[in-house]
Design a protein around this motif. Structure first.
Motif, PDB file in Angstrom:
ATOM      1  N   ILE A  58       0.918  -1.082  -0.116  1.00  0.00           N
ATOM      2  CA  ILE A  58      -0.349  -0.037   0.516  1.00  0.00           C
ATOM      3  C   ILE A  58       0.983   1.103   0.374  1.00  0.00           C
ATOM      4  O   ILE A  58       1.902   1.201   0.928  1.00  0.00           O
ATOM      5  N   THR A  61      -1.248   8.290   0.357  1.00  0.00           N
ATOM      6  CA  THR A  61      -2.723   8.115   1.351  1.00  0.00           C
ATOM      7  C   THR A  61      -2.591   7.769   1.882  1.00  0.00           C
ATOM      8  O   THR A  61      -2.581   7.633   3.135  1.00  0.00           O
ATOM      9  N   GLU A  62      -2.772   6.678   1.448  1.00  0.00           N
ATOM     10  CA  GLU A  62      -3.316   5.143   1.794  1.00  0.00           C
ATOM     11  C   GLU A  62      -2.749   4.845   3.083  1.00  0.00           C
ATOM     12  O   GLU A  62      -3.248   4.388   3.479  1.00  0.00           O
ATOM     13  N   ARG A  63      -1.303   4.793   2.442  1.00  0.00           N
ATOM     14  CA  ARG A  63      -1.325   4.154   3.324  1.00  0.00           C
ATOM     15  C   ARG A  63      -0.657   5.369   5.502  1.00  0.00           C
ATOM     16  O   ARG A  63      -0.573   4.211   6.013  1.00  0.00           O
ATOM     17  N   LYS A  65      -2.002   7.337   6.133  1.00  0.00           N
ATOM     18  CA  LYS A  65      -3.688   6.859   7.049  1.00  0.00           C
ATOM     19  C   LYS A  65      -3.660   5.351   7.477  1.00  0.00           C
ATOM     20  O   LYS A  65      -3.770   5.145   8.874  1.00  0.00           O
TER      21      LYS A  65
END
Length: 412
Positions: A58, A61-63, A65
């Motif tokens: 991942i 930004t997803e990582r 979060k």
């Protein structure tokens, strides 16, 4: 006048701090990371590599979060606790070579970075600055201090030594056999003395962590611009640092390996070198230079010493005297055609004088064509280059101590 202040650190519990602490994420191979996470549920690597939980890679930004989620889970599970009052933290590292480093973990000022009270000696890459700024903004914490150095100070050293007479809050040894100790400095008398002593210091120098410093500064600028009630005391005004006296900072060299001779034969290459260096063949016995402006070279199964012909090279700035820059200006760029030291795939770096054996084996096995060794830079050189507003080439210094992540955490 340096602003170095106490803060409320988030720390692991004493019983598991050695399991939590990790090297920086990028320093592990994939296999090393997975092995540590397979067998150690407390490793800080679980926080910074949240995709491991789902067996997914991942990114972005997803990582970030998910990093924040893992961090909050560690806090909820009691792995981390927040100190009740601001403190400085005396921190000692003793490595496997018996080198000892004693300093203070504290919050340092982004405004000082802006005003050049905290000085840098390396260029940073804007993309990496922005990426890490976004990371800090999203996750809301920083878990690895920037390494700063300051002029030796008897008052600060005395407080550290007095504190170290007490039982350490943390004492643990890592896989690489370096032992870490931490003591909390929370006596108000000591806090005020330390703060006052740093206020007398005009300049502090970044030893390691230029991108983290720059990213923290960018975060400070963004948050300050958004806050109409900005006071200068908000957490975003500061970033976590480990400050050690100049006498304890250790600088080792980064040596260079080059994949080809830029189309030259061995004989043509040596002739071009002769214009700037007096060359002596040292045979097969590993040779390392003993003084500045001397280099070792390994080529075609033999070691050479290269002595700079000083009449042909002018020292106009502090940077001109730096061997990493001198090597670039006299050999790497004009003869071997390497202009971009950061991105050219033809050059690689190995640190430490013991790595002359690595240079030999890397050339002997055909992976590289030639290798160069040099003397390490000095703290004095680093300061002079920073004071002149100049920056060293990439991989000019390998700085000790090397810090660990997850031992003290600064929350924004």
């Amino acid at each position: 006048m340096a602003k170095v202040v106490p803060f409320k650190a988030v720390k692991p519990t004493r019983a598991i701090v050695g399991l939590v602490a990790s090297r920086p994420y990028q320093s592990y191979t994939i296999d090393e990371r997975e092995s540590r996470m397979d067998y150690n549920p407390y490793s800080f690597l679980h926080i910074v590599n949240p995709g491991y939980k789902y067996d997914q890679v991942i990114t972005g930004t997803e990582r970030y979060k998910l990093v924040k989620n893992r961090y909050l889970e560690f806090k909820e599970d009691g792995v981390f606790n927040t100190d009740k009052s601001p403190a400085y933290y005396a921190y000692k590292i003793v490595n496997r070579h018996k080198q000892e480093f004693n300093g203070i973990i504290a919050a340092t000022s982004a405004e000082d970075y802006e005003q050049d009270i905290i000085k840098k000696h390396e260029d940073t890459i804007e993309k990496r600055e922005q990426t890490f700024k976004t990371y800090l903004k999203t996750v809301g914490f920083n878990a690895e201090p920037v390494l700063l150095t300051y002029p030796d100070n008897d008052v600060i050293s005395a407080i550290i030594k007095e504190t170290q007479k007490n039982h350490a809050e943390f004492e643990f040894t890592m896989t690489y056999r370096d032992t870490h100790y931490l003591w909390k400095i929370d006596k108000q008398e000591h806090i005020e003395k330390i703060r006052a002593e740093f206020e007398k210091i005009d300049t502090i120098y970044i030893a390691d962590g230029h991108h983290r410093s720059a990213s923290s500064y960018l975060l400070y600028k963004d948050e300050k611009a958004k806050n109409p009630n900005h006071t200068g005391q908000e957490s975003y005004n500061f970033f976590m640092s480990y400050l050690i006296p100049e006498s304890e900072l250790v600088i080792q060299e980064f040596n260079r390996l080059i994949k080809d001779l830029n189309g030259l034969s061995k004989e043509e290459f040596l002739i071009k070198l002769d214009a700037m260096f007096r060359i002596e063949n040292r045979g097969a016995v590993p040779y390392a230079p003993s003084k500045p402006h001397h280099f070792s070279m390994y080529l075609d199964g033999e070691f050479y010493s290269l002595y700079l012909r000083k009449a042909n090279y002018k020292f106009k700035t502090a940077l001109d005297k730096l061997d990493a820059h001198l090597l670039y200006q006299t050999i790497l760029k004009p003869i071997l055609g390497i202009e971009d030291l950061r991105n050219d795939s033809r050059i690689e770096y190995v640190h430490g004088r013991h790595e002359m054996i690595t240079i030999k084996s890397s050339v002997d096995n055909g992976e590289f064509r030639v290798g160069f060794g040099m003397c390490p830079a000095t703290v004095k050189q680093m300061k002079e280059i920073a004071d002149e507003g100049l920056t060293m080439p990439p991989k000019s210094t390998y700085i000790l101590p090397k810090l660990r992540s997850g031992i003290t955490i600064y929350e924004y």
